[in-house]
Design an enzyme around this catalytic site. Structure first.
Site, mmCIF file in Angstrom:
data_model
loop_
_atom_site.group_PDB
_atom_site.id
_atom_site.type_symbol
_atom_site.label_atom_id
_atom_site.label_comp_id
_atom_site.label_asym_id
_atom_site.label_seq_id
_atom_site.Cartn_x
_atom_site.Cartn_y
_atom_site.Cartn_z
ATOM 1 N NE ARG A 1 -4.166 -1.899 1.677
ATOM 2 C CZ ARG A 1 -4.105 -3.009 2.407
ATOM 3 N NH1 ARG A 1 -3.210 -3.136 3.355
ATOM 4 N NH2 ARG A 1 -4.963 -3.970 2.176
ATOM 5 C CD GLU B 1 9.460 15.307 -23.953
ATOM 6 O OE1 GLU B 1 8.761 16.319 -23.739
ATOM 7 O OE2 GLU B 1 8.980 14.229 -24.346
ATOM 8 C CD GLU C 1 -2.140 16.343 -18.483
ATOM 9 O OE1 GLU C 1 -1.299 15.636 -17.904
ATOM 10 O OE2 GLU C 1 -2.459 16.222 -19.668
ATOM 11 C CG ASN D 1 -0.156 16.751 -23.115
ATOM 12 O OD1 ASN D 1 0.745 16.036 -22.685
ATOM 13 N ND2 ASN D 1 -1.358 16.773 -22.596
#
Ligand code: ADP
Ligand code: ZN
Length: 332
Positions: free
Chosen positions: A106, A170, A222, A230
């Site tokens: 977890r 990028e 986002e 994007n």
């Protein structure tokens, strides 16, 4: 540690330009390293004799079945709720480590030492992780932040040229959407950057990390502004799938296609469009969109998991350094 540039977002410190050795001051003895076979071959000598889980390199490692396998291997190392995972590798390792740590018992804490330019400026920042389900990329994953990110440019000295260019795509994207000054700087210093000059790499990584952290901290989930990241990715993801190109190469073509669209809509002027193409080209990235199958790309873009009805959110440039989100209805 404080002498070096550290950017903090969402309480996660990102140390840029810090030598890898400092990592031992940041983690405890319950740390298990996760890396891939290439990074192990080049840089394994730095990992001391810490327990290290080595996976083969490649995107196909990002699967649920591999994740199950990794859980068994963690247990064999004696991992429990008190363990800490340190991902040392490219984007694949960051995505796998972040997701594994998020769900193992977890959730246990984790951190990244990204070793590709792409991972240093992109994948290690922002808290997204996950694995693919067959053809569906990052279909299962979480938002969860690492304890820290340590970025040492020395790792880039062994990176193949094509992987380096993938990361540069990028960086150029960050400049295109946010900073004309950064775009100028990359243009001016590209030669030294391609020669992997350490001082230039530090500035490059720092500027990109700063831009990504700024955007992500203002919009972690986002809902709006983060969509700007994007840019080039709407078509880019489709090109990656259809043409089997590497991510950065596909994003390069995707940025060129987005700029063609912006040109058609009289948002971007032709000289700026050409300037972006020239920089991508010099960086070793593909820019010739002439051979792409536009109809099939369009069909793929429509099927994207993030699409909303007929309208597709495209990121378009008004100028170099300024991007906007445009909802566009794509016709056949
Ligand atoms: P990404 O491009 O998203 O970072 P990967 O994690 O698949 O994706 O990394 C790209 C390739 O580069 C992989 O084959 C990986 O093993 C290799 N790699 C990662 N870091 C280095 C490095 N510092 N030197 C050489 N190869 C590396
Ligand atoms: Zn990308």
């Amino acid at each position: 540690l404080n002498i070096l540039p550290t950017i903090t977002y969402d309480q996660t410190p990102v140390h840029v330009g810090l030598a890898f050795d400092s990592v031992w001051n940041l983690v405890d003895e319950r740390t298990i390293i996760i890396t891939d076979s290439n990074v192990m071959a080049y840089w394994g000598h730095l990992l001391a004799d810490r327990p290290t889980l080595v996976v083969p390199s490649g995107e196909d490692q990002k699967s649920l079945s591999n994740l199950e396998d990794m859980v068994f291997r963690l247990l064999a190392f004696g991992a429990d709720r008190g363990s800490f995972l340190l991902g040392v590798g490219g984007g694949v390792i960051c995505d796998l480590t972040g997701f594994l740590a998020s769900v193992f018992m977890r959730g246990i804490p984790f951190a990244f030492v990204p070793t590709t330019l792409l991972a240093q400026v992109d994948a290690s920042i922002g808290g997204k992780n996950g694995v693919n389900c067959g053809p569906f990329k990052n279909m299962v994953g979480t938002f969860n932040q690492p304890q820290f990110v340590l970025t040492d440019p020395q790792f880039l000295s062994t990176l193949p040229d094509m992987e380096f260019a993938n990361g540069l795509a990028e960086c150029i994207k960050h400049a295109c959407i946010c900073s004309a000054a950064y775009f100028d700087w990359i243009e001016t210093n590209l030669e030294g950057i391609l020669q992997r000059d350490r001082a230039l790499l530090e500035v490059l990584i720092l500027e990109s990390v700063r831009i990504k952290c700024d955007i992500v901290s203002r919009d972690p989930l986002e809902k709006g502004e983060r969509k700007l990241l994007n840019f080039g990715h709407t078509y880019g993801h489709a090109i990656e799938k259809l043409n089997g190109l590497a991510h950065g190469q596909a994003v390069s073509l995707g940025m060129v296609m987005a700029n063609e669209l912006a040109l058609k809509r009289k948002m971007l002027d032709p000289s700026a469009e050409q300037r972006v193409i020239r920089l991508l080209d010099k960086a070793g990235l593909p820019t010739d969109t002439g051979l792409l199958d536009r109809e099939r790309l369009l069909a793929l873009v429509r099927n994207d998991k993030k699409k909303r009805e007929d309208q597709i959110a495209f990121i378009l440039l008004n100028s170099i350094g300024q991007a906007v989100i445009e909802k566009i209805v794509l016709h056949d």
